[in-house]
Design an enzyme around this catalytic site. Structure first.
Site, PDB file in Angstrom:
ATOM      1  N   HIS A   1       0.755  -1.083   0.042  1.00 50.29           N
ATOM      2  CA  HIS A   1      -0.170   0.014  -0.069  1.00 50.29           C
ATOM      3  C   HIS A   1       0.879   1.288   0.118  1.00 50.29           C
ATOM      4  O   HIS A   1       0.296   2.254  -0.845  1.00 50.29           O
ATOM      5  CB  HIS A   1      -1.088   0.045   1.315  1.00 50.29           C
ATOM      6  CG  HIS A   1      -2.163  -0.857   0.935  1.00 50.29           C
ATOM      7  ND1 HIS A   1      -2.971  -0.704   0.077  1.00 50.29           N
ATOM      8  CD2 HIS A   1      -2.225  -2.246   1.514  1.00 50.29           C
ATOM      9  CE1 HIS A   1      -4.064  -1.816   0.244  1.00 50.29           C
ATOM     10  NE2 HIS A   1      -3.273  -2.717   1.237  1.00 50.29           N
TER      11      HIS A   1
ATOM     12  N   ARG B   1      -3.968  25.657 -18.867  1.00 46.84           N
ATOM     13  CA  ARG B   1      -4.859  26.900 -18.650  1.00 46.84           C
ATOM     14  C   ARG B   1      -5.151  26.805 -17.111  1.00 46.84           C
ATOM     15  O   ARG B   1      -5.520  25.895 -16.525  1.00 46.84           O
ATOM     16  CB  ARG B   1      -6.046  26.716 -19.663  1.00 46.84           C
ATOM     17  CG  ARG B   1      -5.686  26.531 -20.739  1.00 46.84           C
ATOM     18  CD  ARG B   1      -6.935  26.633 -21.643  1.00 46.84           C
ATOM     19  NE  ARG B   1      -7.894  25.740 -21.315  1.00 46.84           N
ATOM     20  CZ  ARG B   1      -9.184  25.430 -21.660  1.00 46.84           C
ATOM     21  NH1 ARG B   1      -9.517  26.194 -22.509  1.00 46.84           N
ATOM     22  NH2 ARG B   1      -9.989  24.532 -21.274  1.00 46.84           N
TER      23      ARG B   1
ATOM     24  N   GLU C   1      -8.496   5.280  -7.012  1.00 49.50           N
ATOM     25  CA  GLU C   1      -7.341   5.362  -7.969  1.00 49.50           C
ATOM     26  C   GLU C   1      -8.204   6.004  -9.230  1.00 49.50           C
ATOM     27  O   GLU C   1      -7.487   5.977 -10.316  1.00 49.50           O
ATOM     28  CB  GLU C   1      -6.917   3.952  -8.483  1.00 49.50           C
ATOM     29  CG  GLU C   1      -7.905   3.123  -9.253  1.00 49.50           C
ATOM     30  CD  GLU C   1      -8.681   2.263  -8.488  1.00 49.50           C
ATOM     31  OE1 GLU C   1      -9.096   1.423  -8.831  1.00 49.50           O
ATOM     32  OE2 GLU C   1      -8.944   2.796  -7.121  1.00 49.50           O
TER      33      GLU C   1
END
Length: 456
Positions: free
Chosen positions: A341, A361, A372
């Protein structure tokens, strides 16, 4: 009572968790850091304990028998005497729904288990700092109100108050033009030592003199006319002003009509202003934490939802396109199982930061959507522009070359991306474009992953 230990105490913390091992771990850590800690294992015990001795902060678990954390928090916030106590939820529940429910029930912050003690301490100290600053500010405000109430009770008390008051006190008489009756200036009738100190003059040099108009013109143009209006209309004037004098910079005054003139009280509020600025900074930091994902340090889903709502309304009015890219890491669970992990967390951070660098931008937003999964919001962008951004993200992640031995797509970490683009309509919910991008993401996975797909 041991006064030394009282001074050393950094804050009284109440821990509420039905698992004794969790309580013992967190209690030991906080005790070593100088906090006073009490622990209980149920919501009902917590409510009884709070009424006996009120804590400064409550660290509250969510999943508990009989009463869960949400019920406990709502009970606290419903009690007028207890509702000011800040509640920080600390739970293994990491779903956005759980966090939203925590804040809606009255929680001030949310820490996800497993926690880092450094994070717990920072969030605790933020709440304790805000409490201390609010208490100081309330004390200062109450003191000012008490002083002003004494001043207004009777003019007969003015003479005895003048020399003992911590505030500046003065009485001014209007000086009028004999022909027109207009106020030309004000003559000082009474000035106490505090006012004299602000003017950097002796009281004898101020009493009877016409100095106010000249002083106010240097301080702020137009302020003299406001003092004239006090006399002419009877409306009081109250405000803060900045005036460097020794170690002081900020003052607050209250001016009220008194005969054909006015009386004024002035208080040095430099310390209060400093507290207010510190409180604003603390609140700003809390707002940043509320909109930032703790692991990846990019905007979180809450922030994304808020910006999507506002951009959807704006672009619906302007009839301009908005694009959205939803992507996640291919075979991330096998990656976690294979590498652990901690490596999984490092992978998430790398992907998040790389995606954020792939948009340029100021209006574009990259956020962690959950687990995830990440989302990219592209206002004023058509489908071709969104495809270009998706390709850039995919290439940038390829270039990271993060090894993934447990993946059946490639031996490096890859992502699948779903793209949707539409012109917003106020009759359609903003979530629509998210569902479109989600379908496209599903198609990309069905087609073999490590690719992007567009919603048609």
């Amino acid at each position: 009572m041991n006064f030394d230990s009282e001074r050393d105490n950094k804050g009284n913390i109440l821990l509420v968790d039905d698992i004794p091992e969790n309580l013992q771990l967190l209690s030991d850590l906080l005790l070593k850091l100088g906090y006073t800690v009490r622990s209980v294992t149920s919501g009902r015990m917590a409510l009884k304990t709070i009424k006996v001795k009120r804590p400064d902060v409550i660290l509250l678990d969510i999943k508990m028998p009989e009463m869960d954390g949400y019920q406990v928090c709502r009970a606290i916030k419903a009690d007028e005497d207890l509702r000011h106590i800040p509640v920080i939820f600390i739970s293994a529940l990491d779903d956005v729904f759980d966090k939203v429910a925590a804040f809606e029930s009255g929680g001030i912050d949310y820490i996800t288990k497993p926690f880092q003690i450094e994070e717990v301490v920072v969030r605790l100290e933020n709440q304790l700092t805000i409490q201390r600053q609010q208490q100081l500010l309330e004390k200062e405000i109450n003191h000012r109100r008490q002083t002003e109430e004494v001043l207004y009770q009777s003019r007969a008390l003015l003479a005895s108050v003048l020399n003992s008051s911590l505030d500046g006190i003065a009485a001014m008489q209007a000086v009028r033009d004999p022909r027109t009756g207009d106020i030309e200036d004000f003559r000082c009738l009474v000035v106490n030592p505090v006012i004299a100190k602000v003017f950097e003059r002796n009281r004898e040099d101020l009493i009877g003199k016409l100095i106010l108009k000249k002083f106010l013109s240097n301080l702020e143009p137009g302020l003299f006319d406001q003092f004239v209006q006090i006399v002419e209309t009877g409306e009081p004037l109250e405000r803060d002003f900045e005036y460097p004098s020794g170690m002081s910079y900020w003052y607050h005054f209250v001016a009220v009509k008194l005969g054909d003139g006015f009386s004024i009280t002035i208080r040095d509020i430099t310390a209060r202003k400093q507290i207010e600025l510190a409180l604003q900074e603390a609140n700003k930091r809390l707002e940043e934490l509320a909109n930032l994902d703790g692991l990846t340090q990019i905007p979180n889903r809450r922030c994304f939802n808020n910006i999507l709502q506002s951009e959807w309304k704006r672009l619906a009015r302007e009839q301009q396109p908005i694009a959205l890219i939803l992507f996640d890491i291919d075979a991330f669970k096998p990656y976690n199982d294979y590498y652990g992990h901690l490596s999984g967390d490092d992978c998430l951070v790398s992907i998040a930061q790389t995606a954020q660098k792939s948009v340029f931008r100021p209006a574009d937003l990259v956020a962690r959507y959950g687990g995830e999964e990440f989302v990219v919001l592209l206002p004023n962008t058509d489908l071709a522009g969104a495809i270009k951004v998706a390709a850039n993200i995919q290439t940038a992640i390829h270039n990271l070359a993060i090894p993934h031995a447990a993946c059946d797509v490639k031996n490096i970490v890859t992502v699948s991306l779903g793209i949707a683009c539409m012109i917003p309509n106020l009759d359609i919910k903003p979530d629509t474009i998210v569902s479109y991008a989600d379908r496209a993401l599903y198609n990309a996975k069905q087609q073999g992953r490590d690719r992007y797909a567009c919603h048609s």
